[in-house]
Design a protein around this motif. Structure first.
Motif, PDB file in Angstrom:
ATOM      1  N   ASP A 263       8.906  20.385   0.664  1.00  0.00           N
ATOM      2  CA  ASP A 263       9.350  19.107   1.030  1.00  0.00           C
ATOM      3  C   ASP A 263       8.014  18.135   0.928  1.00  0.00           C
ATOM      4  OD1 ASP A 263      11.666  19.797   3.898  1.00  0.00           O
ATOM      5  OD2 ASP A 263      11.800  20.017   1.610  1.00  0.00           O
ATOM      6  N   VAL A 264       8.341  16.725   0.445  1.00  0.00           N
ATOM      7  CA  VAL A 264       7.407  15.955   0.381  1.00  0.00           C
ATOM      8  C   VAL A 264       7.725  14.712   1.152  1.00  0.00           C
ATOM      9  CG1 VAL A 264       6.323  16.764  -1.761  1.00  0.00           C
ATOM     10  CG2 VAL A 264       7.893  14.840  -1.952  1.00  0.00           C
ATOM     11  N   GLU A 265       6.777  13.889   1.469  1.00  0.00           N
ATOM     12  CA  GLU A 265       7.113  12.620   2.140  1.00  0.00           C
ATOM     13  C   GLU A 265       6.095  11.546   1.476  1.00  0.00           C
ATOM     14  OE1 GLU A 265       8.679  13.314   6.783  1.00  0.00           O
ATOM     15  OE2 GLU A 265       6.459  12.625   6.416  1.00  0.00           O
ATOM     16  N   LEU A 266       6.654  10.376   1.237  1.00  0.00           N
ATOM     17  CA  LEU A 266       5.612   9.460   0.573  1.00  0.00           C
ATOM     18  C   LEU A 266       5.983   8.081   1.477  1.00  0.00           C
ATOM     19  CD1 LEU A 266       7.055   9.926  -3.336  1.00  0.00           C
ATOM     20  CD2 LEU A 266       5.259  11.142  -1.982  1.00  0.00           C
ATOM     21  N   ARG A 267       4.724   7.452   1.368  1.00  0.00           N
ATOM     22  CA  ARG A 267       4.874   6.319   2.443  1.00  0.00           C
ATOM     23  C   ARG A 267       4.503   5.026   1.587  1.00  0.00           C
ATOM     24  NH1 ARG A 267       2.523   5.455   8.013  1.00  0.00           N
ATOM     25  NH2 ARG A 267       1.653   3.495   8.047  1.00  0.00           N
ATOM     26  N   CYS A 268       4.853   3.961   2.313  1.00  0.00           N
ATOM     27  CA  CYS A 268       4.887   2.552   1.934  1.00  0.00           C
ATOM     28  C   CYS A 268       4.774   1.722   2.890  1.00  0.00           C
ATOM     29  CB  CYS A 268       6.214   2.078   0.884  1.00  0.00           C
ATOM     30  SG  CYS A 268       6.137   0.510   0.310  1.00  0.00           S
ATOM     31  N   ASP A 269       3.436   1.018   2.763  1.00  0.00           N
ATOM     32  CA  ASP A 269       3.505  -0.075   3.546  1.00  0.00           C
ATOM     33  C   ASP A 269       3.683  -1.520   3.112  1.00  0.00           C
ATOM     34  OD1 ASP A 269       1.283   1.898   4.894  1.00  0.00           O
ATOM     35  OD2 ASP A 269       1.871   0.668   6.408  1.00  0.00           O
TER      36      ASP A 269
ATOM     37  N   TYR B 177       6.574   7.308  -7.781  1.00  0.00           N
ATOM     38  CA  TYR B 177       7.125   6.627  -7.186  1.00  0.00           C
ATOM     39  C   TYR B 177       6.653   5.182  -6.605  1.00  0.00           C
ATOM     40  CZ  TYR B 177       9.956  10.818  -7.342  1.00  0.00           C
ATOM     41  OH  TYR B 177      11.089  11.823  -7.768  1.00  0.00           O
ATOM     42  N   LEU B 178       7.413   4.248  -6.976  1.00  0.00           N
ATOM     43  CA  LEU B 178       6.674   2.895  -6.875  1.00  0.00           C
ATOM     44  C   LEU B 178       7.527   2.206  -5.499  1.00  0.00           C
ATOM     45  CD1 LEU B 178       6.385   1.837 -10.439  1.00  0.00           C
ATOM     46  CD2 LEU B 178       4.393   1.619  -8.876  1.00  0.00           C
ATOM     47  N   CYS B 179       6.975   1.651  -4.824  1.00  0.00           N
ATOM     48  CA  CYS B 179       7.512   0.778  -3.747  1.00  0.00           C
ATOM     49  C   CYS B 179       7.139  -0.829  -3.958  1.00  0.00           C
ATOM     50  CB  CYS B 179       6.815   1.192  -2.478  1.00  0.00           C
ATOM     51  SG  CYS B 179       7.367   0.288  -0.992  1.00  0.00           S
ATOM     52  N   ALA B 180       8.166  -1.699  -3.595  1.00  0.00           N
ATOM     53  CA  ALA B 180       7.875  -3.136  -3.853  1.00  0.00           C
ATOM     54  C   ALA B 180       8.208  -3.810  -2.834  1.00  0.00           C
ATOM     55  CB  ALA B 180       8.596  -3.720  -5.038  1.00  0.00           C
ATOM     56  N   SER B 181       7.794  -4.961  -2.204  1.00  0.00           N
ATOM     57  CA  SER B 181       8.510  -5.658  -1.116  1.00  0.00           C
ATOM     58  C   SER B 181       8.379  -7.237  -1.550  1.00  0.00           C
ATOM     59  CB  SER B 181       7.563  -5.569   0.040  1.00  0.00           C
ATOM     60  OG  SER B 181       6.389  -6.201  -0.006  1.00  0.00           O
ATOM     61  N   SER B 182       9.345  -7.818  -0.817  1.00  0.00           N
ATOM     62  CA  SER B 182       9.793  -9.098  -1.040  1.00  0.00           C
ATOM     63  C   SER B 182      10.256  -9.932   0.330  1.00  0.00           C
ATOM     64  CB  SER B 182      10.759  -9.438  -2.266  1.00  0.00           C
ATOM     65  OG  SER B 182      11.848  -9.291  -1.790  1.00  0.00           O
ATOM     66  N   ARG B 183      10.215 -11.321   0.267  1.00  0.00           N
ATOM     67  CA  ARG B 183      10.864 -11.958   1.361  1.00  0.00           C
ATOM     68  C   ARG B 183      12.291 -12.124   0.989  1.00  0.00           C
ATOM     69  NH1 ARG B 183       7.628 -17.338   1.321  1.00  0.00           N
ATOM     70  NH2 ARG B 183       8.118 -17.215  -0.682  1.00  0.00           N
TER      71      ARG B 183
ATOM     72  N   TYR C 192       8.556 -10.389  -6.018  1.00  0.00           N
ATOM     73  CA  TYR C 192       8.503  -8.993  -5.718  1.00  0.00           C
ATOM     74  C   TYR C 192       6.789  -8.328  -5.883  1.00  0.00           C
ATOM     75  CZ  TYR C 192      13.486  -9.181  -6.056  1.00  0.00           C
ATOM     76  OH  TYR C 192      14.856  -9.592  -6.042  1.00  0.00           O
ATOM     77  N   THR C 193       6.314  -7.817  -5.191  1.00  0.00           N
ATOM     78  CA  THR C 193       4.964  -7.160  -5.291  1.00  0.00           C
ATOM     79  C   THR C 193       5.024  -5.653  -5.201  1.00  0.00           C
ATOM     80  OG1 THR C 193       4.025  -9.214  -4.082  1.00  0.00           O
ATOM     81  CG2 THR C 193       2.636  -7.133  -4.312  1.00  0.00           C
ATOM     82  N   PHE C 194       4.772  -5.118  -6.073  1.00  0.00           N
ATOM     83  CA  PHE C 194       4.486  -3.612  -6.292  1.00  0.00           C
ATOM     84  C   PHE C 194       3.334  -3.080  -5.826  1.00  0.00           C
ATOM     85  CE2 PHE C 194       8.445  -2.301  -8.622  1.00  0.00           C
ATOM     86  CZ  PHE C 194       8.754  -3.399  -8.986  1.00  0.00           C
ATOM     87  N   GLY C 195       3.456  -1.771  -5.245  1.00  0.00           N
ATOM     88  CA  GLY C 195       2.241  -0.988  -4.825  1.00  0.00           C
ATOM     89  C   GLY C 195       2.002  -0.314  -6.288  1.00  0.00           C
ATOM     90  N   SER C 196       0.821   0.310  -6.161  1.00  0.00           N
ATOM     91  CA  SER C 196       0.273   1.332  -7.379  1.00  0.00           C
ATOM     92  C   SER C 196       0.879   2.678  -7.349  1.00  0.00           C
ATOM     93  CB  SER C 196      -1.261   1.465  -7.062  1.00  0.00           C
ATOM     94  OG  SER C 196      -2.034   0.299  -7.288  1.00  0.00           O
ATOM     95  N   GLY C 197       1.683   2.916  -6.689  1.00  0.00           N
ATOM     96  CA  GLY C 197       2.644   4.213  -6.515  1.00  0.00           C
ATOM     97  C   GLY C 197       2.007   5.366  -6.235  1.00  0.00           C
ATOM     98  N   THR C 198       3.053   6.247  -5.965  1.00  0.00           N
ATOM     99  CA  THR C 198       2.326   7.751  -5.691  1.00  0.00           C
ATOM    100  C   THR C 198       2.758   8.641  -6.985  1.00  0.00           C
ATOM    101  OG1 THR C 198       2.652   7.519  -3.473  1.00  0.00           O
ATOM    102  CG2 THR C 198       2.848   9.844  -4.485  1.00  0.00           C
ATOM    103  N   ARG C 199       1.859   9.337  -7.513  1.00  0.00           N
ATOM    104  CA  ARG C 199       2.240  10.128  -8.700  1.00  0.00           C
ATOM    105  C   ARG C 199       2.480  11.524  -7.971  1.00  0.00           C
ATOM    106  NH1 ARG C 199       1.612  10.161 -13.897  1.00  0.00           N
ATOM    107  NH2 ARG C 199       0.671   8.302 -14.080  1.00  0.00           N
TER     108      ARG C 199
ATOM    109  N   SER D 129       0.986  -1.149   0.007  1.00  0.00           N
ATOM    110  CA  SER D 129       0.069  -0.108   0.054  1.00  0.00           C
ATOM    111  C   SER D 129       0.797   1.199  -0.094  1.00  0.00           C
ATOM    112  CB  SER D 129      -1.063   0.032   1.225  1.00  0.00           C
ATOM    113  OG  SER D 129      -1.644   0.949   1.141  1.00  0.00           O
ATOM    114  N   GLN D 130       0.583   2.097  -0.989  1.00  0.00           N
ATOM    115  CA  GLN D 130       1.334   3.409  -1.098  1.00  0.00           C
ATOM    116  C   GLN D 130       0.205   4.668  -0.863  1.00  0.00           C
ATOM    117  OE1 GLN D 130       4.099   1.959  -4.697  1.00  0.00           O
ATOM    118  NE2 GLN D 130       4.670   3.987  -3.744  1.00  0.00           N
ATOM    119  N   SER D 131       0.812   5.457  -0.275  1.00  0.00           N
ATOM    120  CA  SER D 131       0.298   6.786   0.090  1.00  0.00           C
ATOM    121  C   SER D 131       0.969   7.973   0.129  1.00  0.00           C
ATOM    122  CB  SER D 131      -0.670   6.669   1.467  1.00  0.00           C
ATOM    123  OG  SER D 131      -0.074   6.664   2.488  1.00  0.00           O
ATOM    124  N   PRO D 132       0.508   9.157  -0.397  1.00  0.00           N
ATOM    125  CA  PRO D 132      -0.712   9.486  -1.384  1.00  0.00           C
ATOM    126  C   PRO D 132      -0.618   8.501  -2.428  1.00  0.00           C
ATOM    127  CG  PRO D 132       0.145  11.543  -1.331  1.00  0.00           C
ATOM    128  CD  PRO D 132       1.153  10.314  -0.328  1.00  0.00           C
TER     129      PRO D 132
END
Lengths: 112, 115
Positions: free
Chosen positions: B18-24, B90-96, B104-111, B5-8
């Motif tokens: 400044d901006v902050e982008l979050r990835c769960d 900006y895309l985030c991905a996670s994996s074991r 690897y699983t990607f989120g939908s990104g923050t534009r 999950s990515q936000s916003p």
């Protein structure tokens, strides 16, 4: 530097035809190659992968071919459907790490 | 959650802010990656976290970019003094840790749009 790249930026096919998307890579020290599909507004979605010790792997309607001699990777989609319209990326993982290195992408357009 | 999950999902900011982008990431995934995708381009690696190891920051384009991962889970990518060339998805991905290939699983990104 070493990179993963694609031959064709756009591919247009008729619905029902087979599609072939190509990718050239230059890093011999990669142990996995992966194809991703990216639809508008979404993140890349895994399609299929292949280990470097294989030359072919099949999934549902998709086949990935790896030719290590000429460092070429291809994705074949059988009976292409409108839902296959997207941008397709190849990527590689170096055998010494976990980082994905992506190519530039090919847009597949399926005509009804 | 079931996915990354990515936000916003969209962020418009003024140049210089400044901006902050979050990835769960997916629960249990020890590895987390940030990528940047400019319009019509491929994915550019930014930074990689693996468990408690020091992050691989080799892809960060300038010292205006930084990222943290708290408690081995949520990650924040911070861009200071944003410039127009920072506009991208900006895309985030996670994996074991043991995942290769399709793990690897990607989120939908923050534009991000810098005006």
């Amino acid at each position: 530097g070493e990179s993963v790249g694609l031959h064709l930026p756009t591919l247009s096919v008729q619905e029902g035809d087979n599609s072939i998307i190509n990718c050239a890579y230059s890093n011999s020290a990669s142990d996995y190659f992966i194809w991703y599909k990216q639809e508008s507004g979404k993140g890349p979605q895994f399609i299929i992968d292949i280990r470097s010790n294989m030359d072919k792997r099949q999934g549902q309607r998709v086949t990935v071919l790896l030719n290590k001699t000429v460092k070429h990777l291809s994705l074949q989609i059988a009976a292409t459907q409108p839902g296959d319209s997207a941008v397709y990326f190849c990527a590689e993982i170096h055998n010494a790490g976990n980082m994905l290195t992506f190519g530039g992408g090919t847009r597949l357009m399926v005509k009804p | 959650g079931a996915g990354v999950s990515q936000s916003p999902s969209n962020k418009v900011t003024e140049k210089g802010k400044d901006v902050e982008l979050r990835c769960d990431p997916i629960s249990g995934h020890t590895a987390l990656y940030w990528y940047r995708q400019s319009l019509g381009q491929g994915l550019e690696f930014l930074i990689y976290f693996q468990g408690n190891s020091a992050p691989d920051k080799s892809g960060l384009p300038s010292d205006r970019f930084s990222a943290e991962r708290t408690g081995g889970s949520v990650s924040t990518l911070t861009i200071q003094r944003t410039q127009q060339e920072d506009s991208a998805v900006y895309l985030c991905a996670s994996s074991r840790r043991e995942d290769r290939g399709g793990g690897y699983t990607f989120g939908s990104g923050t534009r991000l749009t810098v005006v």
